[in-house]
Enzyme design. Structure first.
Site, PDB file in Angstrom:
ATOM      1  N   ARG A   1      46.663  31.493  44.248  1.00 54.83           N
ATOM      2  CA  ARG A   1      45.965  30.255  44.582  1.00 54.83           C
ATOM      3  C   ARG A   1      46.676  29.059  43.963  1.00 54.83           C
ATOM      4  NH1 ARG A   1      41.154  27.791  42.140  1.00 54.83           N
ATOM      5  NH2 ARG A   1      40.158  26.439  43.668  1.00 54.83           N
TER       6      ARG A   1
ATOM      7  N   LYS B   1      42.111  39.674  33.884  1.00 58.73           N
ATOM      8  CA  LYS B   1      42.318  39.600  35.325  1.00 58.73           C
ATOM      9  C   LYS B   1      42.893  40.902  35.868  1.00 58.73           C
ATOM     10  CE  LYS B   1      44.297  36.639  38.927  1.00 58.73           C
ATOM     11  NZ  LYS B   1      44.933  35.330  39.195  1.00 58.73           N
TER      12      LYS B   1
ATOM     13  N   ARG C   1      37.441  26.880  34.216  1.00 60.88           N
ATOM     14  CA  ARG C   1      37.802  27.759  33.112  1.00 60.88           C
ATOM     15  C   ARG C   1      36.648  27.819  32.120  1.00 60.88           C
ATOM     16  NH1 ARG C   1      41.201  28.430  36.278  1.00 60.88           N
ATOM     17  NH2 ARG C   1      43.483  28.417  36.066  1.00 60.88           N
TER      18      ARG C   1
END
Length: 321
Positions: free
Chosen positions: A120, A185, A318
């Site tokens: 992204r 992640k 975030r």
């Protein structure tokens, strides 16, 4: 892209003599040695034991188109045009190149590695050879551009369901398009619109990157994890994972077209890693407490008594340290 016969023989990670391998393959021992050297040059860890033979030390998990097809539902099999490549610049770009050239409505490209993988906002996506899943799907959705609201979140739910069914629990989703495990992640989803609205349909390409066996990634600047790291007791096979994801994606997109994002809101929300967390935009201008998603898939921030919604194309959130 089936595993070479030599590696199939070594797959049990036991020691096998050069004589046995030569006989099983119908080649000379010199030819066996040459194949061993080639595999080692490709990054496969094979130990040579003087007087005994060879032993495979690394996990070898080749993408196998036939293995993927065998595990697809009849619904997916009737639609899919699957290509499995050794290397490509980007699976999203390869699907874009193939659009209009295939008769099947579900073009899919998988690759063993990408040379120009993207995430992204144009970020580079680490794509080492033979370790992860790089998969892109072409989708045609009716209803115009408005019908795409929440699509990346729907795909996140579909991928999470596929992985959970294979034993990856618990999984989290980070708005708008990342998969997480144990606060690190695990994967990401990139949805790109192709061309203009045609006959009431929008063509999009959904790219999925998933860490499967990756154990080292010096270029990745955030905490990450792979399936093999997080759940080492499970024997992860990329072909099995890809088939499970394609089955769930096809099913989810059909429901999404019929019923919209509302059918997936609760499923996404149940995996939300931002909920009740202090958040801020990357540039620090927008802050608040994570309050989940709205009916369109926008993320909500609680700011005192007020709640604001932000769109996936506008901002990157975030967790505040």
């Amino acid at each position: 892209m089936k595993a070479p016969a030599l590696l199939k023989l070594l797959e049990d990670q036991q020691v096998h003599s050069g004589e046995y391998l030569a006989r099983a393959l119908g080649i000379s021992r010199t030819a066996v040695w040459k194949q061993i050297r080639k595999a080692q040059a490709d990054g496969v860890a094979i130990r040579t034991i003087k007087g005994r033979g060879y032993q495979l030390l690394s996990t070898v998990d080749y993408l196998d188109r036939d293995a993927v097809l065998r595990q697809l539902s009849e619904e997916v099999l009737s639609k899919v045009d699957l290509h499995v490549l050794e290397e490509v610049d980007s699976t999203n770009r390869e699907v874009a190149r193939r659009l209009g050239l295939v008769s099947q409505p579900l073009p899919v490209v998988m690759a063993d590695c990408q040379t120009q993988g993207r995430g992204r906002l144009g970020r580079t996506w680490a794509s080492p050879k033979g370790e992860n899943i790089y998969l892109s799907v072409g989708l045609a959705l009716s209803g115009g551009f408005g019908a795409l609201e929440g699509l990346s979140l729907v795909l996140g739910v579909a991928v999470a369901r596929a992985l959970e069914a294979l034993g990856a629990n618990p999984l989290g989703l980070k708005w708008p398009n990342d998969l997480y495990a144990f606060n690190r992640k695990l994967g990401g989803i990139l949805v790109e619109i192709q061309g203009e609205l045609q006959e009431g349909c929008v063509q999009v390409i959904a790219g999925i990157g998933l860490n499967v066996h990756m154990s080292d990634a010096e270029d990745v600047d955030q905490p990450w994890v792979s399936l093999a790291n997080a759940w080492p007791e499970i024997r992860w096979r990329r072909s099995d994972i890809a088939a499970a994801m394609l089955n769930e994606i096809e099913r989810a997109v059909r429901i999404f077209e019929q019923d919209g994002f509302g059918s997936f809101k609760d499923s996404w929300q149940a995996r939300d890693i931002f909920l009740d967390m202090p958040l801020k935009a990357k540039d620090g201008e927008l802050q608040g407490i994570g309050a989940g998603i709205d009916e369109k898939g926008n993320y909500r921030l609680q700011q005192g008594d007020a709640t604001i919604s932000v769109g996936a194309g506008d901002i990157s959130l975030r967790i505040t340290p």
